[in-house]
Design a protein around this motif. Structure first.
Motif, mmCIF file in Angstrom:
data_model
loop_
_atom_site.group_PDB
_atom_site.id
_atom_site.type_symbol
_atom_site.label_atom_id
_atom_site.label_comp_id
_atom_site.label_asym_id
_atom_site.label_seq_id
_atom_site.Cartn_x
_atom_site.Cartn_y
_atom_site.Cartn_z
ATOM 1 N N ASN A 88 0.818 -1.218 0.000
ATOM 2 C CA ASN A 88 0.000 0.000 0.000
ATOM 3 C C ASN A 88 0.848 1.264 0.000
ATOM 4 N N GLU A 89 2.043 1.189 0.572
ATOM 5 C CA GLU A 89 2.916 2.362 0.617
ATOM 6 C C GLU A 89 3.441 2.729 -0.764
ATOM 7 N N ALA A 90 3.517 1.757 -1.663
ATOM 8 C CA ALA A 90 4.119 1.998 -2.976
ATOM 9 C C ALA A 90 3.095 2.063 -4.101
ATOM 10 N N VAL A 91 1.830 1.850 -3.786
ATOM 11 C CA VAL A 91 0.812 1.759 -4.833
ATOM 12 C C VAL A 91 -0.042 3.013 -4.853
ATOM 13 N N GLU A 92 -0.296 3.492 -6.050
ATOM 14 C CA GLU A 92 -1.258 4.571 -6.234
ATOM 15 C C GLU A 92 -2.422 3.976 -7.014
ATOM 16 N N TYR A 93 -3.614 4.059 -6.449
ATOM 17 C CA TYR A 93 -4.773 3.430 -7.065
ATOM 18 C C TYR A 93 -5.348 4.315 -8.161
ATOM 19 N N VAL A 94 -5.704 3.670 -9.265
ATOM 20 C CA VAL A 94 -6.310 4.346 -10.402
ATOM 21 C C VAL A 94 -7.512 3.515 -10.828
ATOM 22 N N ASN A 95 -8.650 4.159 -11.031
ATOM 23 C CA ASN A 95 -9.828 3.439 -11.508
ATOM 24 C C ASN A 95 -9.679 3.152 -12.995
ATOM 25 N N VAL A 96 -9.844 1.894 -13.352
ATOM 26 C CA VAL A 96 -9.754 1.473 -14.746
ATOM 27 C C VAL A 96 -10.996 0.653 -15.053
ATOM 28 N N HIS A 97 -11.639 0.950 -16.158
ATOM 29 C CA HIS A 97 -12.815 0.188 -16.576
ATOM 30 C C HIS A 97 -12.382 -0.844 -17.611
ATOM 31 N N PHE A 98 -12.668 -2.097 -17.308
ATOM 32 C CA PHE A 98 -12.304 -3.181 -18.202
ATOM 33 C C PHE A 98 -13.536 -3.688 -18.925
ATOM 34 N N ASN A 99 -13.340 -4.094 -20.156
ATOM 35 C CA ASN A 99 -14.400 -4.767 -20.894
ATOM 36 C C ASN A 99 -14.075 -6.250 -20.826
ATOM 37 N N GLY A 100 -14.761 -6.957 -19.957
ATOM 38 C CA GLY A 100 -14.480 -8.374 -19.759
ATOM 39 C C GLY A 100 -15.392 -9.286 -20.550
ATOM 40 N N SER A 101 -16.082 -8.741 -21.532
ATOM 41 C CA SER A 101 -16.996 -9.581 -22.307
ATOM 42 C C SER A 101 -16.205 -10.539 -23.195
ATOM 43 N N VAL A 102 -16.874 -11.577 -23.633
ATOM 44 C CA VAL A 102 -16.222 -12.604 -24.443
ATOM 45 C C VAL A 102 -15.732 -12.019 -25.769
ATOM 46 N N GLN A 103 -16.444 -11.056 -26.313
ATOM 47 C CA GLN A 103 -16.077 -10.499 -27.614
ATOM 48 C C GLN A 103 -14.992 -9.422 -27.526
ATOM 49 N N SER A 104 -14.626 -8.981 -26.336
ATOM 50 C CA SER A 104 -13.644 -7.900 -26.244
ATOM 51 C C SER A 104 -12.269 -8.391 -26.698
ATOM 52 N N THR A 105 -11.484 -7.467 -27.210
ATOM 53 C CA THR A 105 -10.137 -7.819 -27.658
ATOM 54 C C THR A 105 -9.134 -7.364 -26.608
ATOM 55 N N SER A 106 -8.054 -8.095 -26.511
ATOM 56 C CA SER A 106 -7.011 -7.772 -25.551
ATOM 57 C C SER A 106 -5.709 -8.357 -26.060
ATOM 58 N N ILE A 107 -4.615 -7.721 -25.710
ATOM 59 C CA ILE A 107 -3.301 -8.224 -26.096
ATOM 60 C C ILE A 107 -3.017 -9.574 -25.431
ATOM 61 N N PHE A 108 -3.747 -9.873 -24.357
ATOM 62 C CA PHE A 108 -3.518 -11.111 -23.615
ATOM 63 C C PHE A 108 -4.428 -12.253 -24.060
ATOM 64 N N ARG A 109 -5.314 -12.006 -25.023
ATOM 65 C CA ARG A 109 -6.275 -13.025 -25.453
ATOM 66 C C ARG A 109 -6.094 -13.352 -26.922
ATOM 67 N N GLY A 110 -6.455 -14.567 -27.248
ATOM 68 C CA GLY A 110 -6.416 -14.980 -28.648
ATOM 69 C C GLY A 110 -5.701 -16.306 -28.802
ATOM 70 N N ASP A 111 -5.556 -16.704 -30.036
ATOM 71 C CA ASP A 111 -4.824 -17.936 -30.317
ATOM 72 C C ASP A 111 -3.354 -17.725 -29.962
ATOM 73 N N PRO A 112 -2.675 -18.791 -29.554
ATOM 74 C CA PRO A 112 -1.262 -18.648 -29.180
ATOM 75 C C PRO A 112 -0.445 -17.994 -30.298
ATOM 76 N N SER A 113 0.364 -17.024 -29.893
ATOM 77 C CA SER A 113 1.218 -16.326 -30.857
ATOM 78 C C SER A 113 2.397 -15.725 -30.106
ATOM 79 N N PRO A 114 3.463 -15.382 -30.812
ATOM 80 C CA PRO A 114 4.612 -14.750 -30.147
ATOM 81 C C PRO A 114 4.235 -13.422 -29.474
#
Length: 172
Positions: A88-114
């Motif tokens: 807690n001493e090192a963290v600054e909280y920021v509100n972030v809205h995520f789109n967690g729907s199945v159709q959303s795109t993300s750099i962390f989702r998809g077919d395996p790739s480099p």
């Protein structure tokens, strides 16, 4: 003698009088009116009782909300972010809205790739354990069980800790 309110009070009835009014003491209309009045009175009392209870609950809830708002931020018992953590001493909280729907795109989702592997490595590699003092360890909810991982005294002592989110990302 206490009789319910919808029964007419007893009256002097002549034994030889056969009329219905003489037997009942009042006319049938008066008895019906009294019965309806008694039913209406009971309903009114029930509604009044419900209204008073609702008002009391509203007042109690309002005072509770005002009490919670009056507490200083660090003592509010309902704030989940106030659980102690050395981070807690090192963290600054920021509100972030995520789109967690199945159709959303993300750099962390998809077919395996480099590219996806690189994104995951960026957030999960080189995450090191950190050292907590005994007081930090106990404040963060730890206990001196045999499962607590301790650094050797010659390595500086203390307890090994890792931010749980990184552990979850690593296992994912």
């Amino acid at each position: 003698m206490n009789l319910p309110p919808f029964y007419p009070p007893p009256s002097d009835v002549a034994k030889d009088d056969d009329s219905l009014e003489a037997l009942l003491g009042d006319s049938v209309e008066d008895t019906t009116t009294r019965r309806e009045a008694a039913i209406h009175h009971r309903k009114s009392q029930r509604h009044l009782s419900l209204a008073i209870h609702a008002l009391l609950i509203l007042v109690a809830t309002t005072f509770f909300a005002l009490w919670i708002r009056s507490l200083p931020p660090k003592t509010c018992p309902l704030d989940p972010l106030l659980t102690y953590s050395p981070v807690n001493e090192a963290v600054e909280y920021v509100n972030v809205h995520f789109n967690g729907s199945v159709q959303s795109t993300s750099i962390f989702r998809g077919d395996p790739s480099p590219e996806i592997d690189a994104a995951w490595r960026r957030v999960s590699t080189d995450v090191k354990a950190t050292r907590l003092t005994r007081s930090q360890f106990l404040l963060s909810g730890g206990n001196d069980s045999t499962s607590a991982i301790k650094f050797r005294p010659e390595d500086g002592g203390g307890y090994m800790s890792q931010i749980d989110g990184y552990h979850h990302v690593h296992c994912l």
